[in-house]
Design an enzyme around this catalytic site. Structure first.
Site, PDB file in Angstrom:
ATOM      1  N   GLY A  83     -96.945 -80.903  23.972  1.00 39.53           N
ATOM      2  CA  GLY A  83     -97.676 -81.003  25.237  1.00 39.53           C
ATOM      3  C   GLY A  83     -99.142 -80.645  25.094  1.00 39.53           C
ATOM      4  O   GLY A  83     -99.716 -80.693  24.006  1.00 39.53           O
ATOM      5  N   ILE A  84     -99.734 -80.291  26.235  1.00 38.34           N
ATOM      6  CA  ILE A  84    -101.157 -79.958  26.288  1.00 38.34           C
ATOM      7  C   ILE A  84    -101.291 -78.449  26.433  1.00 38.34           C
ATOM      8  O   ILE A  84    -100.444 -77.803  27.025  1.00 38.34           O
ATOM      9  CB  ILE A  84    -101.803 -80.650  27.510  1.00 38.34           C
ATOM     10  CG1 ILE A  84    -101.714 -82.174  27.352  1.00 38.34           C
ATOM     11  CG2 ILE A  84    -103.256 -80.227  27.691  1.00 38.34           C
ATOM     12  CD1 ILE A  84    -102.162 -82.928  28.579  1.00 38.34           C
ATOM     13  N   GLY A  85    -102.354 -77.889  25.896  1.00 40.75           N
ATOM     14  CA  GLY A  85    -102.644 -76.486  26.168  1.00 40.75           C
ATOM     15  C   GLY A  85    -102.671 -75.617  24.933  1.00 40.75           C
ATOM     16  O   GLY A  85    -102.483 -76.091  23.807  1.00 40.75           O
ATOM     17  N   ILE A 130    -100.731 -73.095  23.778  1.00 43.64           N
ATOM     18  CA  ILE A 130     -99.542 -72.895  22.940  1.00 43.64           C
ATOM     19  C   ILE A 130     -99.339 -74.115  22.045  1.00 43.64           C
ATOM     20  O   ILE A 130     -99.143 -73.999  20.827  1.00 43.64           O
ATOM     21  CB  ILE A 130     -98.275 -72.655  23.792  1.00 43.64           C
ATOM     22  CG1 ILE A 130     -98.457 -71.441  24.716  1.00 43.64           C
ATOM     23  CG2 ILE A 130     -97.064 -72.443  22.885  1.00 43.64           C
ATOM     24  CD1 ILE A 130     -97.265 -71.150  25.602  1.00 43.64           C
ATOM     25  N   GLU A 153     -97.171 -88.055  23.917  1.00 44.49           N
ATOM     26  CA  GLU A 153     -97.806 -88.698  25.065  1.00 44.49           C
ATOM     27  C   GLU A 153     -99.314 -88.559  25.048  1.00 44.49           C
ATOM     28  O   GLU A 153    -100.036 -89.449  25.465  1.00 44.49           O
ATOM     29  CB  GLU A 153     -97.293 -88.065  26.362  1.00 44.49           C
ATOM     30  CG  GLU A 153     -95.825 -88.196  26.593  1.00 44.49           C
ATOM     31  CD  GLU A 153     -95.397 -87.366  27.784  1.00 44.49           C
ATOM     32  OE1 GLU A 153     -95.593 -86.126  27.766  1.00 44.49           O
ATOM     33  OE2 GLU A 153     -94.876 -87.943  28.740  1.00 44.49           O
ATOM     34  N   ASN A 210     -97.743 -79.696  39.036  1.00 41.88           N
ATOM     35  CA  ASN A 210     -98.260 -80.987  38.591  1.00 41.88           C
ATOM     36  C   ASN A 210     -97.225 -82.104  38.621  1.00 41.88           C
ATOM     37  O   ASN A 210     -97.561 -83.253  38.803  1.00 41.88           O
ATOM     38  CB  ASN A 210     -98.790 -80.864  37.153  1.00 41.88           C
ATOM     39  CG  ASN A 210     -99.797 -79.750  36.998  1.00 41.88           C
ATOM     40  OD1 ASN A 210     -99.602 -78.825  36.221  1.00 41.88           O
ATOM     41  ND2 ASN A 210    -100.864 -79.801  37.761  1.00 41.88           N
ATOM     42  N   GLY A 239     -93.650 -86.285  31.590  1.00 37.72           N
ATOM     43  CA  GLY A 239     -92.745 -86.837  30.589  1.00 37.72           C
ATOM     44  C   GLY A 239     -91.760 -85.822  30.034  1.00 37.72           C
ATOM     45  O   GLY A 239     -90.945 -86.151  29.176  1.00 37.72           O
TER      46      GLY A 239
END
Lengths: 521, 521
Positions: free
Chosen positions: B276-278, B280, B301, B391, B395
């Site tokens: 994912g994003i971020g 971590i 993604e 949000n 996905g």
């Protein structure tokens, strides 16, 4: 040696493996992971464990083995119950319907791994199943049903395919049981085991009648520790008959299908149908038979009586399933018209029937019955009051998540001990979630059908209460909903309103007083 | 007419469609469903709506249109926020990160349809999306970003593919916006739109570098109502830097990978990574870079900075993504080394990146960050305190449900206003479920990693508390767990212990007093 059995074991090399079930006794020792075929179908292996059960029962000093049972889904429930009652079951995967197993799960004597059927199949071959503290558990023995062993030594399964191919592949030892009272089902199966990633290929299957595998399962003769004869009869099932409730539900669903077809959002032969077990499922299938829909396809896990009649009439063109579950009468009919059915039914392993790849490609219409549904479309399929396990998620997650149309059908109420409408299946919040709001398109009760597609949670809440809730619970639920909506909007957190301190009040009322009817929030 | 723009519109016939954004004003009227490309990437169409926003802002009597916004995922957040503030957004699908949109969702002005990305893509083409009371809503206008239009009149998308092909396919009218400040990305895309059932074929893709589609999107010139020039800069993103917490989480995960590889349950190049994003996610990817794992594949993604460095060093062999999200520096680096990256990255539509068929076939390792996780492995990814939308599921459901290894990573606590450890991310029961216990394999915090595979719920409860909970909350959670276990076992419903009247007590304590720390149950 029974001539009946000999006629089923064509492979001469394997005939030397034919033994009496008592010969298997030394194989069961200590703590073992046992694979066992059987999937709610009309047949499953039973004799292999009988001598062991007899020993343990009759001889209190017998060093009884303890099993981690990996069953395709639900198999020989009576035998399973006996094993559980004798304290011989340590854990169980992935789905069960046996009373004593269930009791053990809920009283902590049996650890239950409630797996989606597709994941169970994949974990078996990947070695992830039973990995505890990083140590994977191997499968000691697979006990599998067959209806024939070919000249080449390959196995023709019975009416419950399940994970039989995977069990044979991963087990260290294999016991084959052939029930000579059931005819051979040679030719009806399509057996394919997907390779493990990264070597997995596309499943080249685009309609329920496509075949991508073999009709037999390869068998390593070195693994076979015994071929035993089963000579019990079949275990045909009672067909639950419809009620005014199930018929009303069926009518709502058929009306909805007609409506969608008229608007061009469903083809005239619908999409392949997946339908569960039980009276509602039977009523829906009967409703389809009485409708003008023709040339239907079926892509399901368990084929019940009602589909046979639809195959005969041509309403259903082709049916793909993982197992057969017929009443005595229809089972006889099935064997009698074997040539017809063999060409209109395919039995597949659960890695294929429950494959998200296929379910999504075919665009299945999936129908299942929940324990309870909440205002926003979350569904509880497994844990009554959040904690008591019923049977397991089975294949419902595989289908609900991937079907083109995911339909949950249920009576709006169930009776409690003190109140004929003591339990509402529509609740403020489900006590356990197996299917999320993201996956459910339609909720239908005898009261009506709620089409949740394209609705926000607040819109869903109103729709489900108005269309699906029982009149007794409608004002109770609407009262909760408006209270929750107003409180959450005030706090600027109103997307999916909830009152955390009251969400389970109907449930605690039931636990305390035997009815979900409450007079205030 | 800008020469820069002309150089991007190779098709002579379509050059006649080039207009100023103000020429689009008459197209926006009444209540319309608008498709809009943009997927957290470095670019998205912005100019097309500017004149409209200007009109509505400056002229209070202007008959402002109201939109149902269907955005690939998250696009021009500033523009979206403005639309929401002007009261021009009626509903929104399927994922959002804009502040004003979020406010509208939680205060009831905007209906939010929180869809899994794969379902959003499929519903767009099947016409199910926006069907309300059985009336499907058509997509009035699609506003899509392109970086070039070919001589044949086909469209080369930008850095955010999302559902651009589907939007163009289903919309009645299409507006193409070409940001001439970004170079053309011709050649990096692989664009394929699966047919609707029953005509859908297998996706013939077996590794992240396989191509199954075209590099351009067909465009019906009759639909095009305008090609406008975007001349804003890119919108590169800040990369969140790691902390001791994120580094500890990353270490636990890398150690786990090594452990699995040693035991032969993961290949030496792991399985394709989705991340994912971020912060971590960045720490984990950096950790992979510092490990001995090589020749990794990425199937994700959103491609962040950290992956670029791994592609350069050869740690990652190939990356498939749906969008690019780089910092200014890495974006420059990406454009500069375009020839290299074009041969090591493929950008695909979300119907492919998020396809359960592919995710399962590749056997992805999926890593995501939740809002909270409960004792049994249920995960809340969307609704804070059960009701406030953050949000959307995005996905995460597509990956968590189908990945070979589904990993949830999170700090064990978050600060509240009054307490630096006021919020525990490990809770007795999550207030909203987006991913069920059936789908989560691993939970990891800076405290440790809980391997849930093969564990029953009661075993999972102990494992998660011991390995993942913050020391402050460990005794509180263990106290709850033993109380729940004892009460439910007593009632013979002990499969997944819960105290219905206390399950959310840590949450209500937070709402009332600002901390989840409670002194008794």
């Amino acid at each position: 040696m029974s001539s009946k059995l000999l006629s089923r074991v064509q492979c001469k090399q394997l005939r030397s493996k034919i033994i009496e079930p008592s010969g298997l006794l030394p194989s069961f020792q200590g703590h073992q992971a046992i694979g066992w075929s059987g999937f709610t179908g009309v047949d499953y292996p039973l004799q292999s464990l009988e001598p062991l059960i007899h020993e343990v029962r009759s001889n209190s000093s017998y060093a009884k083995p303890v099993f981690d049972l990996r069953v395709c889904s639900s198999g020989g429930t009576a035998t399973e119950s006996t094993l559980a009652e004798l304290g011989m079951v340590s854990s169980r995967s992935p789905y069960q319907v046996s009373k004593a197993i269930n009791k053990g799960i809920n009283n902590k004597r049996i650890q239950f791994h409630d797996h989606s059927l597709i994941d169970f199949a994949e974990q078996l071959t990947s070695g992830h199943l039973g990995a505890k503290n990083g140590k994977p558990q191997s499968l000691s023995i697979a006990i599998v049903e067959a209806t024939e062993i070919t000249e080449e030594g390959e196995l023709v399964p019975g009416a419950s395919v399940g994970v039989t191919p995977e069990l044979i592949q991963v087990a260290e030892k294999v016991i084959v049981e052939i029930n000579t009272n059931s005819p051979s089902l040679r030719g009806i199966h399509d057996l394919y085991v997907p390779a493990l990633p990264p070597s997995r290929s596309p499943l080249n299957l685009c309609t329920s009648s496509d075949r991508i595998g073999k009709s037999t399962i390869p068998l390593d003769p070195k693994k076979v520790i015994g071929i035993v004869e089963g000579f019990h009869g079949n275990f045909p099932n009672r067909t639950e008959s419809g009620t005014s409730i199930t018929k009303a539900i069926s009518q709502h669903i058929i009306e909805f299908f007609k409506h969608e077809a008229r608007r061009g959002r469903l083809p005239d032969n619908l999409h392949p149908i997946q339908s569960g077990i039980g009276a509602i499922a039977n009523s829906v299938v009967e409703g389809l038979g009485n409708s003008s829909f023709r040339n239907l396809q079926v892509w399901t896990e368990v084929l019940q009586d009602s589909f046979l009649r639809l195959l005969e009439s041509g309403t259903v063109q082709y049916a793909s399933s993982m197992s057969l579950r017929f009443s005595p009468q229809e089972l006889e009919n099935f064997y009698k018209h074997w040539e017809f059915y063999k060409n209109h039914i395919i039995l597949r392993p659960q890695a294929i029937t429950n494959s998200p790849e296929i379910i999504r490609r075919l665009g299945c219409i999936s129908l299942n019955t929940p324990v309870e549904v909440d205002l926003y479309g979350h569904v509880n399929s497994t844990c009554v009051m959040g904690s008591r396990m019923l049977n397991g998620i089975g294949g419902s997650g595989d289908f609900m998540r991937n079907a083109k149309l995911s339909i949950m059908h249920t009576p709006s109420v169930r009776p409690s001990k003190i109140d004929p409408v003591g339990i509402s299946t529509i609740v403020p919040k489900v006590t356990h979630v197996d299917h999320t709001e993201h996956d459910i398109d339609i909720v239908v009760t005898e009261q009506g059908l709620a089409d949740l597609r394209g609705l926000s949670p607040r819109e869903r809440g109103r729709e489900i209460i108005e269309k699906c809730a029982h009149p007794v619970y409608r004002p109770i639920l609407m009262n909760y909903f408006t209270l929750a909506e107003s409180a959450c909007l005030k706090a600027k957190m109103g997307h999916e309103p909830i009152l955390l301190d009251k969400a389970f009040k109907m449930h605690t009322s039931f636990l305390e007083r035997g009815s979900m009817k409450i007079s205030s929030w």
